[in-house]
Enzyme design. Sequence first.
Site, mmCIF file in Angstrom:
data_model
loop_
_atom_site.group_PDB
_atom_site.id
_atom_site.type_symbol
_atom_site.label_atom_id
_atom_site.label_comp_id
_atom_site.label_asym_id
_atom_site.label_seq_id
_atom_site.Cartn_x
_atom_site.Cartn_y
_atom_site.Cartn_z
ATOM 1 C CB SER A 62 61.208 26.745 -47.736
ATOM 2 O OG SER A 62 61.484 26.222 -48.387
ATOM 3 C CE LYS A 63 67.455 30.186 -45.443
ATOM 4 N NZ LYS A 63 66.331 30.833 -44.800
#
Length: 615
Positions: free
Chosen positions: A378-379
């Site tokens: 994810s980010k």
Amino acid sequence: MIHVWRILGRPALAIRASPTRETAVTSASNAAPDCPGGAPAATFPPRCGPAGLRRRARSSSCWISRASSDRRGVGRDGREAEGTGLLNRHRGSTPIAGSNPALSVPRVRRIPAGPRVISPGISRASVVMTSASPASRPRVRFAPSPTGFLHVGGARTALFNWLYAKKYDGDFLLRIEDTDRQRSTEDSTRAIFDGLAWLGLTWDEEVVYQGANVAQHYADAHRLLETGAAYRDFTPPSVIETLRAEAEAKGEGFRFDRSLAAYSESELAAKLAAGEPYAIRFRVPEGHTEWIDLVHGRIAFPNKDIEDFVILRSDGTPVYNLAVVSDDIAARVTLVMRGDDHISNTPKQILLYRALGAHVPEFAHVPMIHGTDGKKLSKRHGATAVGDYQHQGMLPQAMLNFLALLGWSTGDDTEVMTLDELVARFDTRGLHAKAAIFDTKKLEWMNGQHLARLPIAELATLMAPLFERAGLATVADLTARHEWFCGVLELLRIRARLTDEIVAQAGPFFTDAVEYDADAVAKQWRDAAATADVLEATHDALAALATWEPAAMEEALRQLAEQRGISGGKVFQPLRVALTGLTVSPGIFDVLLYVGRERSLARILAAVGYLRSPA
RNA sequence: GGCUCCAUCGUCUAUCGGUUAGGACGCGACCCUUUCAAGGUCGAGAGACGGGUUCGAUUCCCGUUGGAGCUACCA
């Protein structure tokens, strides 16, 4: 039912290409007042992205780092042959070699020796025989939802599908799953196109926007209602939410109770007459649902663990599982290859295929890509969009190569491969079941390998715009000095891992005024007077050369060092600073060569002047 | 919680039940060398645990543990 169409009124990104299906809308009253997918908005390329970005024309130059023994398939098959009767039936249906390779290759990876007992009491085990695909030409698809950028995980899924299509002469389709109106954006759709285009993952046929197929989804849901495979549920969502909250509070899992929607004839008639909104739920049958996954082998779910799921919301819009199945049937998809986070959706979808009377495709669930902490990427893990890597100076072929090796392997030690090599070597048997961690270090190494091996002319074409953007030169200028430019690139690419690094290191070859790095001066020009003398002598020695060639330069300068009783380094290093302003650079004679005679001599003189000027 | 998936060096992986468990990234050393890279050589580094099956298990089975995914009228 009017509200069904309201959501379709939004500006359609639609370029509808899916073959129209023969399935009729269930009843006249359900017919759409106007065509939802009608308005063409040509904002996006209808196919394959920008033509200029198409690649794939290159001859198949193979980069194989180690001897490529023939694939391990034989042995593996031997092991697989010890599977269950189920497997044998599966294998038995495999066409004789020599017929369509697409049909003979997909095979079960691993099968438990004994049948797993799922629901001992239930005999109605319905098994999906996956390899009996009648498709003469495999059709696969990549179906991202446009709710962000093209994620590396998505890119890899797209790659595997693309590779499969290329390998077996099939079709690779792109479908944008934009039915989530809240989260879908045009920017995201564009980002997906751009990402795929950059990678060179071109698609066949026109892009399908799921939102344009809503009428079909609606019709399918109602068809299921008519056959009794589904039923109306008038329970308001709020009630369900409450029930779910209560169950969770008690630490129990909530499962929709079918009796909640068991209405008498008169009740039903009354609710219908009153125009009460209802969702359509699929009636999950008894038994269990299983399939032979190309990656995992047999996967089975007891149907009792699958609740009667909603296929059409009370506002008439379709829910994911129905939409996917409906669209994949329409697109005649023969193999659904996607992330393994979809494994739990698969039994529902298989049930839907059957209820719709459609052929069930094969399934291959590829593992997820995790971040360094082992969690879904994810980010938080930094760059996860392919665009991020593009802008960091990554080469698309390196990205592809790296991605391919996350979750797939050739079976031998081959690592660095061109796209053509990848196509030639791709095989679903090499797909892994284990999630892989995204290792940017290895990605960078991979990029360095591709940077070093790319035909120099291709690299020049690729790099010229980057030099122009950096203000170093114009593309026209570089084209005019193609030979020279390629020479400079040869010097720089071996020491770079990213295209950005090449540009960053190219300064000395393009600028006229060299800036002296403070550390370089402090280290290599400590004794200004002595250094100036050496540099002056260096200048004279080089200026006296009849030809501007590295061999001659080296001979002259080594002679100079010997005369002065100093090491070669004592001549080369100060010279390097004079020519580049830096302490690191390509080989000094190459620098001399590519900076050119006049500029080199001038720079050396400038350095002498600098050293002798009273600071 | 329930269901499902997964499990070899830190990471990516090889291994048809018999290997000194191989390779790559990264890391360390050395070689090459005018710097930096690249390249070459070498090194450290793994079968989660417990039971089976077997003459023999990393490999097949079961369990445990650990990790992941799903668990919506999201996709």
